[in-house]
Enzyme design. Structure first.
Site, PDB file in Angstrom:
ATOM      1  N   CYS A   1     -37.367  42.424  78.601  1.00 23.20           N
ATOM      2  CA  CYS A   1     -36.492  43.124  79.368  1.00 23.20           C
ATOM      3  C   CYS A   1     -36.848  42.406  80.852  1.00 23.20           C
ATOM      4  O   CYS A   1     -37.950  42.575  81.203  1.00 23.20           O
ATOM      5  CB  CYS A   1     -36.321  44.641  79.193  1.00 23.20           C
ATOM      6  SG  CYS A   1     -35.194  45.367  80.424  1.00 23.20           S
TER       7      CYS A   1
ATOM      8  N   GLU B   1     -36.042  37.320  74.754  1.00 23.85           N
ATOM      9  CA  GLU B   1     -35.419  37.993  73.665  1.00 23.85           C
ATOM     10  C   GLU B   1     -33.931  37.820  73.537  1.00 23.85           C
ATOM     11  O   GLU B   1     -33.274  38.250  74.758  1.00 23.85           O
ATOM     12  CB  GLU B   1     -35.909  39.583  73.583  1.00 23.85           C
ATOM     13  CG  GLU B   1     -35.494  40.453  72.431  1.00 23.85           C
ATOM     14  CD  GLU B   1     -36.207  41.719  72.386  1.00 23.85           C
ATOM     15  OE1 GLU B   1     -35.446  42.811  71.729  1.00 23.85           O
ATOM     16  OE2 GLU B   1     -37.311  41.760  72.814  1.00 23.85           O
TER      17      GLU B   1
END
Length: 382
Positions: free
Chosen positions: A242, A276
Site C-alpha cells: 500500500c 501488489e
C-alpha cells in the site's frame, strides 16, 4: 476535493408524482438465440480470416497485453488530464460494496493543515461526523475536541515516527516500523490512509507488515509526508502493498520518491520486486510513469543491444512490469524475425524535457539498512 461526490438528497428534489419504472426482464430464449448467433459469427470470422496457430510471429499491431491487473492505454493518453479528472471528479471505487458507505469525516486537521477526506474510514462512532477531527502529526492519535488535542500536544514528547531511521538526506528521512511492535501507530496510520484510499481494506491486522514512513524535518520535528507498506514474507515477491502521499504533499514529486525507495530496498535484498496487484487508478498512473522514465533513461544511456532480462536485473523491475511499460511507450517493433525495442523521437524528446527539470531522488549511499530475516516464530501471527 470531494472525489466521492456524496450528499444527502432533499425531499424537495425527489419526484414522487411519477410512478416508479422497473426494468423489464429479458426473455431467456431471445438471449440464447442472440448468444448463438454471435458465436456463429465468431466462428465464421475465424474461418474466413485464415488465422492458424503456430504461424509466424505477430506484428506489434496484433500484440495484446493480457495481464488483467493492468489497463492498456487506448488512443491518445494525457497524463495531466487523467490526473486532474481523478482528483476533481468521479469515484475511483473498485469495490461495489464500498459505494454505499458515505464518508463519515468532514475535516481533518494535522499540524498546520486542514484536509477534507475523500472516502469512508472506520474511525470509532464517537469521532465520526464531528466538525473537525484533530490528529497528532507525530503519534497519529486522534481527538474530536480541540481542548483534548491541545492537552495531548502539551504532553506528547514524540517528534518522529516510532521506528528506526534508515535513510537521511537533506530534509527527507525514512523510518522503518514493525507492525507487530508498534500496533497502535500502524493502526492509526491505516485509519488515516483509508480516508484517501477507496480500495484499502486492512485496518487492524498490521502484524504481517513493515511500514516505511517518509518525513520532512524542520526545527519542530519530522512531519509525515507519506508511507508505503510491504509484507514481511511475500510469496509473489511483492515489494509494496500500500502506498499513500498525504493530500497536502501531493503534486510535489514525493510519490515518485516513495516508489524509488521501494525499489532501492529490493536492490539491497538482491531480488526483483513489484507492487501488489491490482493497482489503484492513481497508483497505476504513478508506477507506469516511473517505469517508463527509468527504462527510457537506461536505454538512452546504454545505447547498445540489451535484453529484457538484463533490464530486469539492472532495475529490479519484473519482466511483466517492463513489458507493460514498453507497451505503454509503444516501443516494441517486429523486425527481421524478432521483436526489438525502438524509442520514438516523441519519447526521447519527452525524456529530455524531463531531465531538464529538478526532481527529488534517492541517494543509495545514504541508505543504512540490511534486509530483515524473520524466524518462523516471528511470522506466526496469532
Amino acid at each position: 476535493f470531494n472525489k466521492r461526490l456524496d450528499e444527502w438528497v432533499e425531499q424537495s428534489r425527489a419526484r414522487l408524482d411519477k410512478p416508479v419504472v422497473f426494468p423489464k426482464k429479458k426473455n431467456k430464449a431471445t438471449q440464447g438465440g442472440n448468444h448463438q448467433s454471435s458465436r456463429d459469427k465468431r466462428r465464421k470470422t475465424n474461418v474466413g480470416g485464415g488465422v492458424a496457430t503456430g504461424a509466424a510471429p505477430q506484428t506489434p499491431d496484433a500484440i495484446r497485453h493480457d495481464d488483467a491487473a493492468y489497463t492498456a492505454p487506448q488512443g491518445s493518453f494525457s497524463k495531466e488530464k487523467e490526473l486532474e479528472k481523478l482528483r476533481t471528479g468521479g469515484s475511483m471505487t473498485q469495490s461495489t460494496s464500498e459505494i454505499a458507505r458515505m464518508k463519515n469525516l468532514i475535516i481533518i486537521e494535522m499540524g498546520q493543515f486542514q484536509v477534507e477526506p475523500w472516502y469512508f474510514s472506520p474511525y470509532p462512532i464517537e469521532f465520526a461526523y464531528t466538525p473537525v477531527l484533530y490528529i497528532c502529526e507525530f503519534c497519529l492519535c486522534f481527538y474530536a475536541n480541540k481542548t483534548q488535542y491541545a492537552r495531548h500536544r502539551s504532553k506528547c514528547m514524540l517528534q518522529h515516527p516510532p521506528g528506526n531511521e534508515i535513510y537521511r538526506k537533506d530534509d527527507i528521512s525514512f523510518f522503518e516500523i514493525d507492525g507487530r511492535r508498534q500496533k497502535t501507530y500502524c493502526r492509526n496510520l491505516c485509519l488515516l490512509s483509508k480516508c484517501f484510499l477507496d480500495h484499502k481494506t486492512l485496518y487492524y491486522d498490521v502484524d504481517p507488515f513493515l511500514f516505511y514512513i517518509m518525513t520532512q524535518r524542520d526545527e519542530r520535528g519530522c512531519h509525515i509526508i507519506g508511507y508505503f507498506s510491504k509484507e514481511k514474507e511475500s510469496a509473489e515477491n511483492y515489494n509494496l502493498a500500500c502506498i499513500l502521499t498525504l493530500p497536502q504533499y501531493q503534486r510535489m514529486g514525493f510519490g515518485r520518491v516513495l516508489i524509488q525507495f521501494s525499489y532501492e530496498l529490493s536492490k539491497a535484498e538482491g531480488k526483483v520486486g513489484s507492487p501488489e496487484k491490482p493497482l489503484s487508478d492513481l497508483g497505476l498512473l504513478s508506477y507506469r510513469t516511473y517505469w517508463s522514465e527509468v527504462l527510457v533513461d537506461m536505454l538512452v544511456m546504454y545505447g547498445g543491444e540489451i535484453s529484457i532480462d538484463e533490464l530486469s536485473q539492472m532495475t529490479c523491475f519484473t519482466v511483466q512490469d517492463i513489458m507493460h511499460a514498453l507497451f505503454y511507450l509503444d516501443a516494441l517493433r517486429y523486425y527481421h524475425g524478432q521483436h526489438c525495442i525502438v524509442l520514438s523521437e516523441r519519447v526521447i524528446e519527452a525524456h529530455e524535457r524531463f531531465k531538464k527539470k529538478k526532481h527529488r531522488k534517492i541517494d543509495s549511499s545514504c541508505l543504512k539498512w540490511t534486509p530483515k530475516v524473520f524466524t518462523q516464530a516471528e511470522l506466526r501471527y496469532l
